[in-house]
Design an enzyme around this catalytic site. Structure first.
Site, PDB file in Angstrom:
ATOM      1  N   ASN A 155       8.085 -10.376   0.363  1.00 29.87           N
ATOM      2  CA  ASN A 155       9.502 -10.007   0.163  1.00 29.87           C
ATOM      3  C   ASN A 155      10.058  -9.114   1.247  1.00 29.87           C
ATOM      4  OD1 ASN A 155       7.990  -7.814  -0.803  1.00 29.87           O
ATOM      5  ND2 ASN A 155       9.588  -7.217  -2.243  1.00 29.87           N
ATOM      6  N   ARG A 163       4.206  -0.444   7.179  1.00 33.87           N
ATOM      7  CA  ARG A 163       4.010   0.700   6.286  1.00 33.87           C
ATOM      8  C   ARG A 163       2.516   0.942   6.038  1.00 33.87           C
ATOM      9  NH1 ARG A 163       7.980   0.841   1.052  1.00 33.87           N
ATOM     10  NH2 ARG A 163       6.261  -0.027  -0.164  1.00 33.87           N
ATOM     11  N   GLU A 253       0.413  -0.685  -4.086  1.00 30.26           N
ATOM     12  CA  GLU A 253       1.863  -0.646  -4.284  1.00 30.26           C
ATOM     13  C   GLU A 253       2.213  -1.896  -5.077  1.00 30.26           C
ATOM     14  OE1 GLU A 253       2.619   2.959  -2.285  1.00 30.26           O
ATOM     15  OE2 GLU A 253       3.815   1.695  -3.603  1.00 30.26           O
ATOM     16  N   ARG A 281      20.177  -7.043  -3.507  1.00 28.04           N
ATOM     17  CA  ARG A 281      19.531  -6.989  -2.185  1.00 28.04           C
ATOM     18  C   ARG A 281      18.314  -7.912  -2.225  1.00 28.04           C
ATOM     19  NH1 ARG A 281      15.857  -2.824   0.752  1.00 28.04           N
ATOM     20  NH2 ARG A 281      15.516  -1.825  -1.255  1.00 28.04           N
ATOM     21  N   CYS A 287      10.870  -4.632  -5.063  1.00 29.83           N
ATOM     22  CA  CYS A 287      10.050  -3.929  -6.056  1.00 29.83           C
ATOM     23  C   CYS A 287      10.811  -2.809  -6.738  1.00 29.83           C
ATOM     24  CB  CYS A 287       8.816  -3.364  -5.375  1.00 29.83           C
ATOM     25  SG  CYS A 287       9.211  -2.214  -4.047  1.00 29.83           S
ATOM     26  N   GLU A 463       2.872   5.619   0.311  1.00 29.56           N
ATOM     27  CA  GLU A 463       3.047   5.099   1.672  1.00 29.56           C
ATOM     28  C   GLU A 463       4.271   5.771   2.268  1.00 29.56           C
ATOM     29  OE1 GLU A 463       3.151   0.770   1.313  1.00 29.56           O
ATOM     30  OE2 GLU A 463       0.995   0.738   1.703  1.00 29.56           O
TER      31      GLU A 463
HETATM   32  N1  LIG Z   1       5.349  -1.305  -4.849  1.00 30.94           N
HETATM   33  C1  LIG Z   1       5.762  -1.799  -3.704  1.00 30.94           C
HETATM   34  O1  LIG Z   1       5.932  -1.090  -2.692  1.00 30.94           O
HETATM   35  C2  LIG Z   1       6.014  -3.271  -3.592  1.00 30.94           C
HETATM   36  C3  LIG Z   1       6.623  -3.742  -2.423  1.00 30.94           C
HETATM   37  C4  LIG Z   1       6.850  -5.129  -2.311  1.00 30.94           C
HETATM   38  C5  LIG Z   1       6.484  -6.000  -3.342  1.00 30.94           C
HETATM   39  N2  LIG Z   1       5.898  -5.496  -4.449  1.00 30.94           N
HETATM   40  C6  LIG Z   1       5.535  -6.380  -5.547  1.00 30.94           C
HETATM   41  O2  LIG Z   1       4.967  -7.596  -5.042  1.00 30.94           O
HETATM   42  C7  LIG Z   1       5.302  -8.684  -5.911  1.00 30.94           C
HETATM   43  C8  LIG Z   1       5.926  -9.803  -5.107  1.00 30.94           C
HETATM   44  O3  LIG Z   1       5.138 -10.103  -3.980  1.00 30.94           O
HETATM   45  P1  LIG Z   1       4.145 -11.355  -4.006  1.00 30.94           P
HETATM   46  O4  LIG Z   1       4.704 -12.459  -4.821  1.00 30.94           O
HETATM   47  O5  LIG Z   1       3.725 -11.632  -2.598  1.00 30.94           O
HETATM   48  O6  LIG Z   1       2.907 -10.723  -4.785  1.00 30.94           O
HETATM   49  P2  LIG Z   1       1.458 -11.362  -4.985  1.00 30.94           P
HETATM   50  O7  LIG Z   1       0.691 -10.345  -5.696  1.00 30.94           O
HETATM   51  O8  LIG Z   1       1.526 -12.730  -5.525  1.00 30.94           O
HETATM   52  O9  LIG Z   1       0.875 -11.515  -3.483  1.00 30.94           O
HETATM   53  C9  LIG Z   1       0.772 -10.394  -2.648  1.00 30.94           C
HETATM   54  C10 LIG Z   1      -0.307 -10.657  -1.607  1.00 30.94           C
HETATM   55  O10 LIG Z   1      -1.537 -10.811  -2.289  1.00 30.94           O
HETATM   56  C11 LIG Z   1      -2.158 -12.041  -1.909  1.00 30.94           C
HETATM   57  N3  LIG Z   1      -2.965 -12.496  -3.033  1.00 30.94           N
HETATM   58  C12 LIG Z   1      -2.598 -13.241  -4.097  1.00 30.94           C
HETATM   59  N4  LIG Z   1      -3.632 -13.446  -4.923  1.00 30.94           N
HETATM   60  C13 LIG Z   1      -4.707 -12.821  -4.348  1.00 30.94           C
HETATM   61  C14 LIG Z   1      -6.087 -12.683  -4.694  1.00 30.94           C
HETATM   62  N5  LIG Z   1      -6.589 -13.219  -5.820  1.00 30.94           N
HETATM   63  N6  LIG Z   1      -6.896 -11.985  -3.862  1.00 30.94           N
HETATM   64  C15 LIG Z   1      -6.406 -11.428  -2.724  1.00 30.94           C
HETATM   65  N7  LIG Z   1      -5.102 -11.523  -2.341  1.00 30.94           N
HETATM   66  C16 LIG Z   1      -4.285 -12.217  -3.156  1.00 30.94           C
HETATM   67  C17 LIG Z   1      -1.007 -12.944  -1.553  1.00 30.94           C
HETATM   68  O11 LIG Z   1      -1.426 -14.017  -0.720  1.00 30.94           O
HETATM   69  C18 LIG Z   1      -0.098 -11.962  -0.819  1.00 30.94           C
HETATM   70  O12 LIG Z   1      -0.547 -11.792   0.504  1.00 30.94           O
HETATM   71  C19 LIG Z   1       6.265  -8.118  -6.931  1.00 30.94           C
HETATM   72  O13 LIG Z   1       5.573  -7.798  -8.107  1.00 30.94           O
HETATM   73  C20 LIG Z   1       6.759  -6.840  -6.276  1.00 30.94           C
HETATM   74  O14 LIG Z   1       7.189  -5.870  -7.205  1.00 30.94           O
HETATM   75  C21 LIG Z   1       5.662  -4.148  -4.607  1.00 30.94           C
HETATM   76  O1  LIG Z   2       9.971  -4.445  -2.383  1.00 28.10           O
HETATM   77  C1  LIG Z   2       9.590  -3.310  -2.200  1.00 28.10           C
HETATM   78  C2  LIG Z   2       9.958  -2.572  -0.964  1.00 28.10           C
HETATM   79  O2  LIG Z   2       9.196  -1.396  -0.955  1.00 28.10           O
HETATM   80  C3  LIG Z   2      11.443  -2.372  -0.963  1.00 28.10           C
HETATM   81  S1  LIG Z   2      11.943  -1.131   0.135  1.00 28.10           S
HETATM   82  O3  LIG Z   2      11.800  -1.685   1.498  1.00 28.10           O
HETATM   83  O4  LIG Z   2      11.003  -0.037  -0.064  1.00 28.10           O
HETATM   84  O5  LIG Z   2      13.313  -0.760  -0.197  1.00 28.10           O
END
Ligand SMILES: NC(=O)c1ccc[n+]([C@@H]2O[C@H](COP(=O)([O-])OP(=O)(O)OC[C@H]3O[C@@H](n4cnc5c(N)ncnc54)[C@H](O)[C@@H]3O)[C@@H](O)[C@H]2O)c1
Ligand SMILES: O=C[C@H](O)CS(=O)(=O)O
Length: 485
Positions: A155, A163, A253, A281, A287, A463
């Site tokens: 995303n 980061r 995260e 956005r 997240c 982070e």
């Molecule tokens: N807290 C934060 O800072 C933050 C920031 C961005 C996104 N997110 C969260 O991420 C999610 C969306 O992103 P997404 O769809 O890429 O998440 P996801 O968990 O599906 O995938 C994230 C990463 O993990 C990898 N992955 C998936 N399964 C795995 C496994 N079994 N072993 C190792 N790696 C694996 C994916 O290929 C990808 O690179 C949402 O829940 C969002 O809230 C959190």
């Molecule tokens: O999706 C999660 C990212 O941390 C959003 S932000 O770049 O921190 O605003």
């Protein structure tokens, strides 16, 4: 659309760009047009193992460099990223879908982590502790933890990588990185930049490929000392379980379910504008975006009118259009999830006051209208599960304590937002909200100089900020006996 070559060699190990050992590749899709942009290498545990070996071999020399030397490389990466901002933003928009203006902002944000940790590299201080024993001298020295495995989401395909990379490199760690399969080109470009500024071979290694086999390798590899992951809570749990055997350090995260609370003493125009910005956005794929809005009853009608009018003015379009406010979701599964949450809510009594269906525009991609829901209840999935799409439920409340209780009624704890012009109320409510990040009259808390991270099931660790580098460090305590004469 930006024309792309075939990125056949997108695996970077020990300073060499490679194809996958088995010749496998993975198509990268433009989520707005459904066109295949290019093919990238699709590696697995073979490349994952090679990458750790390279990172292990590079660690001694890299960690022995001075902080100043590491800082200078990070600063050069910062400058190079900004130099290539337009190209990077165009690639990011093409593979992820977000509007170009948001992609440019993300490149700025991503570069700022290189800048911040170029500075923090020189401030990773230890300490001398006043000893209670005159024959002892006590000190604490920070040392880089070693090889770091970084796994990142689609995303924010640039800033979620820098980061992690920036503090890891600043601390003296070496890195193996697996980006999301949806957005490998941005990861490729960032590693290319680090190669161009002279990062030594083996310090940063990139493996585009199969998440499960690569993850398994890194969870079980004794040389990997930290797994830093950004993504869903579900995958975060898997990584925690898989890392337990080796007692690996984790920085997680994870998902969120942010509430916005709008009180009757708020600036309603500001609250409506920021609610719009937070929710829509990146098409709601953020997240820390608003997942639910609680509005004090006395201003419910006024706020709803202001917000609906602003949503009506949003321009849905392909992200490459400068006028686009909302692009597509990342894939069909993301659209299905929005539809599941919407249908569940309506079946349980919710009303759609705006949007409510796929966008009927000129592109075949994963577009969905920005959608507002009222008459919602706690029993609805949208009020409990992260939708990660342009769907916003709104619910009235009467008393402050009721809003706080509802806001806290979730296993998540990433970000929460308060709109009020009373400093007394802001402080009272902020202290009671169980979240790692609180925005007061602000929904954009993520900056490189501040510690970003969740509590409860939204993650572990921070982070950014001065705190973020300590995820990549072990603090060594030294107790030294001193002869008095
Ligand atoms: N807290 C934060 O800072 C933050 C920031 C961005 C996104 N997110 C969260 O991420 C999610 C969306 O992103 P997404 O769809 O890429 O998440 P996801 O968990 O599906 O995938 C994230 C990463 O993990 C990898 N992955 C998936 N399964 C795995 C496994 N079994 N072993 C190792 N790696 C694996 C994916 O290929 C990808 O690179 C949402 O829940 C969002 O809230 C959190
Ligand atoms: O999706 C999660 C990212 O941390 C959003 S932000 O770049 O921190 O605003």
């Amino acid at each position: 659309m930006t024309k792309f070559p075939n990125y056949t060699k997108t695996i970077f190990i020990d300073g060499q760009w490679l194809e996958a050992h088995n010749g496998n590749t993975l198509p990268v899709q433009n989520p707005a047009t459904l066109e295949t942009i290019t093919e990238v290498s699709y590696g697995d545990e073979v490349e994952a193992e090679q990458a750790v070996r390279a990172a292990s071999q590079a660690f001694r020399k890299w960690s022995a460099k001075t902080a100043r030397e590491r800082s200078q490389l990070l600063y050069a990466a910062y400058e190079k990223m900004l130099e290539h901002k337009e190209e990077l933003a165009s690639i990011l928009t093409t593979e992820q879908g977000k509007p170009l203006k948001e992609a440019r902002a993300e490149i700025d944000s991503a570069a700022s982590y290189f800048l911040w940790y170029a500075e923090e590299a020189n401030r990773l201080y230890g300490e001398i502790i006043p000893s209670s024993n005159k024959h002892k001298r006590l000190m604490v020295i920070p040392q880089p933890i070693g090889v770091v495995a970084a796994i990142t989401p689609w995303n924010f395909p640039a800033s979620m990588i820098t980061r992690k990379l920036a503090p890891a490199l600043a601390a003296g760690c070496t890195v193996v990185l697996k980006p999301a399969p949806e957005t490998p080109l941005t990861a490729y470009q960032i590693v290319k930049i680090l190669e161009e500024v002279g990062i030594p071979k083996g310090v940063v290694n990139l493996v585009t490929g199969d998440a499960v086999s690569i993850g398994q390798c890194w969870m079980n590899h004794p040389d990997v000392r930290l797994i830093t992951f950004t993504g869903s809570t579900e995958v975060g749990r898997l990584l925690m379980k898989g890392s337990a055997d080796h007692v690996k350090k984790l920085s997680l995260e994870l998902g969120g379910h942010a509430p916005i609370i709008v009180f009757d003493d708020a600036d309603l125009d500001l609250a409506a504008e920021m609610t719009l910005a937070s929710k829509f956005r990146n098409c709601g794929q953020t997240c820390i975006c608003a997942n639910r809005v609680y509005v004090q009853k006395t201003i419910w009608d006024d706020f709803l009118e202001k917000l609906t009018e602003k949503v009506r003015r949003l321009s849905i379009d392909i992200g490459a259009k400068e006028t686009a406010d909302i692009g597509p979701l990342i894939n069909e599964e993301a659209v299905q999830k929005v539809q599941r949450h919407l249908e569940d809510a309506v079946q349980k009594g919710a009303s759609v006051i705006y949007g409510g269906k796929r966008w009927d525009g000129p592109y075949p991609g994963y577009f969905f209208e920005p959608t507002l829901l009222v008459n919602v209840t706690k029993e609805m999935r949208v009020m409990n599960e992260e939708t990660f799409g342009p769907l916003l439920p709104l619910q009235p409340f009467e008393e402050e304590e009721e809003a706080i209780r509802q806001a806290n009624d979730t296993p998540y704890g990433l970000a929460a937002y308060i709109f009020t012009d009373s400093i007394h109320r802001a402080y009272r409510v902020m202290e009671k909200l169980e979240y790692g990040i609180i925005g007061i009259n602000d929904v954009f808390p993520a900056v490189a100089e501040a510690p970003f991270g969740g509590v409860k099931q939204s993650g572990l660790g921070k982070e950014g900020g001065k705190e973020g580098i300590f995820e990549f460090v072990e603090l060594k305590y030294v107790s030294m006996g001193i002869r008095s004469s």
